[in-house]
Design an enzyme around this catalytic site. Sequence first.
Site, PDB file in Angstrom:
ATOM      1  N   ASP A 257      -5.830  -2.195  42.879  1.00 38.03           N
ATOM      2  CA  ASP A 257      -4.628  -1.934  42.065  1.00 38.03           C
ATOM      3  C   ASP A 257      -3.592  -3.069  42.163  1.00 38.03           C
ATOM      4  O   ASP A 257      -3.127  -3.391  43.246  1.00 38.03           O
ATOM      5  CB  ASP A 257      -4.014  -0.615  42.573  1.00 38.03           C
TER       6      ASP A 257
ATOM      7  N   HIS B  25       3.039   2.720  44.417  1.00 34.80           N
ATOM      8  CA  HIS B  25       2.027   1.664  44.482  1.00 34.80           C
ATOM      9  C   HIS B  25       2.280   0.714  45.653  1.00 34.80           C
ATOM     10  O   HIS B  25       3.413   0.460  46.035  1.00 34.80           O
ATOM     11  CB  HIS B  25       2.022   0.871  43.171  1.00 34.80           C
TER      12      HIS B  25
END
Lengths: 555, 555
Positions: A193, A368
Amino acid sequence: MPTGKLQVVPLGGLGEFGMNCMAVRWGDDIIVIDAGLMFPESELLGVDIVVPDITYLLENRSKVRAIVLTHGHEDHIGGLPWILSELNVPVWGTEFTLAYVENKLEEHGLLDNAILEEIVPGERFQIGTFTIDPIQVTHSLVDCVALAVHTPVGVIIHTGDFKVDPTPTDNRLFDLHTFAEYGKQGVLALFQDSTNVERPGYTPSERAVRRKFDDVFRATKRRLFISCFSSSIHRIKLAIDMAFEYNRKVALVGRSMNESTEIAQDLGYLDIPEGLLIHPGQIKDFPPERVCVMISGTQGEPMSGLSRAAVDQHKHAKIERDDTVVLSSRIIPGNEKAIYRMIDHLFRREAHVIYEDGSSPPVHVSGHASQEELKLIINLVKPRYFIPVHGEYRQLRRHGEMAAAMHGAVGSVIQIESGDVLEFDELGARKAGKVTVGRICIDSGSRTDVVEDLIIKDRRHLSEDGIVLPIIAINKLTGQVESAPEIVTRGFAAGGENGFMQEARGVVMKTLDESTQEEKGDYGVIKEKIRADLKRYIVKNTQRRPLIMPVILEV
Amino acid sequence: MPTGKLQVVPLGGLGEFGMNCMAVRWGDDIIVIDAGLMFPESELLGVDIVVPDITYLLENRSKVRAIVLTHGHEDHIGGLPWILSELNVPVWGTEFTLAYVENKLEEHGLLDNAILEEIVPGERFQIGTFTIDPIQVTHSLVDCVALAVHTPVGVIIHTGDFKVDPTPTDNRLFDLHTFAEYGKQGVLALFQDSTNVERPGYTPSERAVRRKFDDVFRATKRRLFISCFSSSIHRIKLAIDMAFEYNRKVALVGRSMNESTEIAQDLGYLDIPEGLLIHPGQIKDFPPERVCVMISGTQGEPMSGLSRAAVDQHKHAKIERDDTVVLSSRIIPGNEKAIYRMIDHLFRREAHVIYEDGSSPPVHVSGHASQEELKLIINLVKPRYFIPVHGEYRQLRRHGEMAAAMHGAVGSVIQIESGDVLEFDELGARKAGKVTVGRICIDSGSRTDVVEDLIIKDRRHLSEDGIVLPIIAINKLTGQVESAPEIVTRGFAAGGENGFMQEARGVVMKTLDESTQEEKGDYGVIKEKIRADLKRYIVKNTQRRPLIMPVILEV
């Protein structure tokens, strides 16, 4: 060594924000990791959501064995109804993810025929050639996994979305040990990611928000409104726990907020004390200092609960002087104007507004991983090949550059984008051609309708239903409509009667008449209202679904 | 005590970002502080700039004595051509500000009749009843002043835009002493810039950028492109000084960059060594490591030098692998998508891109005062009344709340918005009614034209020239145009001949044919190109100026 080639084909999400979808193929077996949507760029007026073009999957229809989901966010599951309606394969996901999927499929009448298979973190399962090992990770949502996929040429790991939260509110820890174990055994490729690759350091834990909430609950003398993403179960849990602690009843406003809470409660992520929840209609029955309203609409979406409350157009959620409104969420780039417009409206109501403004403690933390967490996972996994996923082009590039500098932890970095075919065999990895990818625009109708069929409005069919442009001249300062609305059409004929167009203008006029000055001053809101009302009228009277794009002229 | 009332009437900039303009009136004397523009919201397609409605000034035409400018930014001087063409009064400004004004007025053919009067910081001047004392302040631009206006009921101070930079690059210090002196003598009202009220602490000095520039100049092995706001004279000076130090020639790309540099050189703000500047056409004649290109377009404006270079469409500014591009500027809210799209293009060219991403040392610092600086000035001035100016509603509110908490330094806070009349007399201050205010949209034609007359296209006259909507279906991934462009019009008839429309479609088709895939993939760019070309064609053939709004459909 087996003969054959492993192919990894991103169908979305690499070089664009959202719409994550990736095919993994060995011979006649294809699995698809995630099936997301993206929200359209503002230039694409009249389009609600965008999903990936799945031509590649349809061309290999007989080989597609399953869709495997990493977690339940829209950019990972939102494209499912569209994909399953074309290609009904089994869908694998964790318990919580599947609960979201079930709701979504039910809305679109697809649940009865769907095959849903539950994933339990740490329990391997087999799909065709592939053995898949779901690894528990932490994120802003609960019950998220990374996927280790065992293939004939080695193990590849797809992180899904993650952060490394050492103190998740549900105490389900990031499974660092399994990542470490794979690293020791040897990993062919890591797909990681890239969302927060531009952020140095470490993303704070979900618990960091608690201090801010504590301050707010302590200081608030009247009604408290808290808005967060409806999927932020951690955040909802925190707010509900604190409301109980501070002796406030909780009302849930907004469909998605209710759905999420219900799922989280069913699955044991939320433990709401008896009698704490009240119906929004009861808000007025309690003293202001005894009420906490959880309300959806952090991004200034024109029809959301909070946007409507901000212009005093919500039946139950009335925001008054000295009430407090907390926006516990990120300001998504592109939404600034809408969000700040909404905040301005809240200030005009004389509410105290608390939003992400860089102050500490934070009112929101990201879900994140920042640079140091990304490096930590790379160090644990030590992949032969590193491939950045989930991000715009610059983010993929920066992520690749970061990994390339990690000698000893990374063999080599391969940069791919949506549509590239990445091929692995016993000799190594390389880009090997391209497949068709693209974006399909979907106009799902007014977002205010509670349940509506999914209407696939591929713009290639524009010529069939045409385009309708209502043009409205509004005086921004006075909020006055300066002339009768015009309606321009192309490729759309309503049976030739002039009366229809006359009446359509009447519909627009009525919408305008029934809107407040504040709504008319907020172009996002008024456009959406006009579009919804006009659409309802046109669909009802013509059974056609033209693209409707209101145009506001400021005079 | 004198009998009479002082009225302060903001005509723009209070409750909105930009378009700063404020009338100050005593009896038959009106002075106007600043005459700015704003850039339109994205919803207002087809509009270039927005200026304040000056009905109030026109109704009191005989009383308006002068416009007094605080500094030369567009949101303070950009509305001048529009206002002066309606009301030609003397314009007062510092030397540098007037140099910008002269260029602007010359472009619009208004310079010959303009009356420009120079302000020198610290030297008082008289306009009607008012004695005005310009006080030197620091900001991202040079030669900026605050204004102390002596009126029959007391002194009011308008800060203009400012930060308190202890180490400005031009060594012209913020005149704290004069603010202190006024504070001792007593100030009726302080009108203070609210732009950065949400930021805690202190805004770093302009010199903080130097460390970052040092790193970049040292590390860059090939061509170096630096983009900043053309009015950032401090930044241009820094870049030019360092280019000289690191033995790089400097090319200036972009009209505004050239203009600004020329003015700054003329007025002694820039001292450019002989032979350092080269013409953009000469860039290719020097080794890449010997060149620094100052290029305009930090906000991803579709037709700017940098946007064109990013898609390899600039004649002289070629960006190649391992070149470095520095965006030394703020990402203005609302422009994120355009800016990040441009950055993606730069990454695709394999350039190193350095932009504001929160890392330290900063590549950009703000020109506006943060909370501690705002409080410092309030403490020095100790006004009876405090009025926040320059900001959106939430910023004015937060600024007001901050000041209201400063007991001992502030008498009381008055919150006003554009159009409110704030009245002072011997008894105190109060809101006393409202005047007409509003936004006038101006479509100045294609920004690519070097000089073009100002065309006031008040949208009230829309019915005269009508609206033209070219509709283009583009396949985002392939960049292919999927069908012949359609053109929809309303209230615009081109003499009834069908050939005209046919030809107009041809113009759009030609624009598309001559654009690259990358340009077609960037809706901002392609819309602007279509608009410019179609406009040229329509104006030439019909002498009419309809509103042209390209609509992109993604297929």
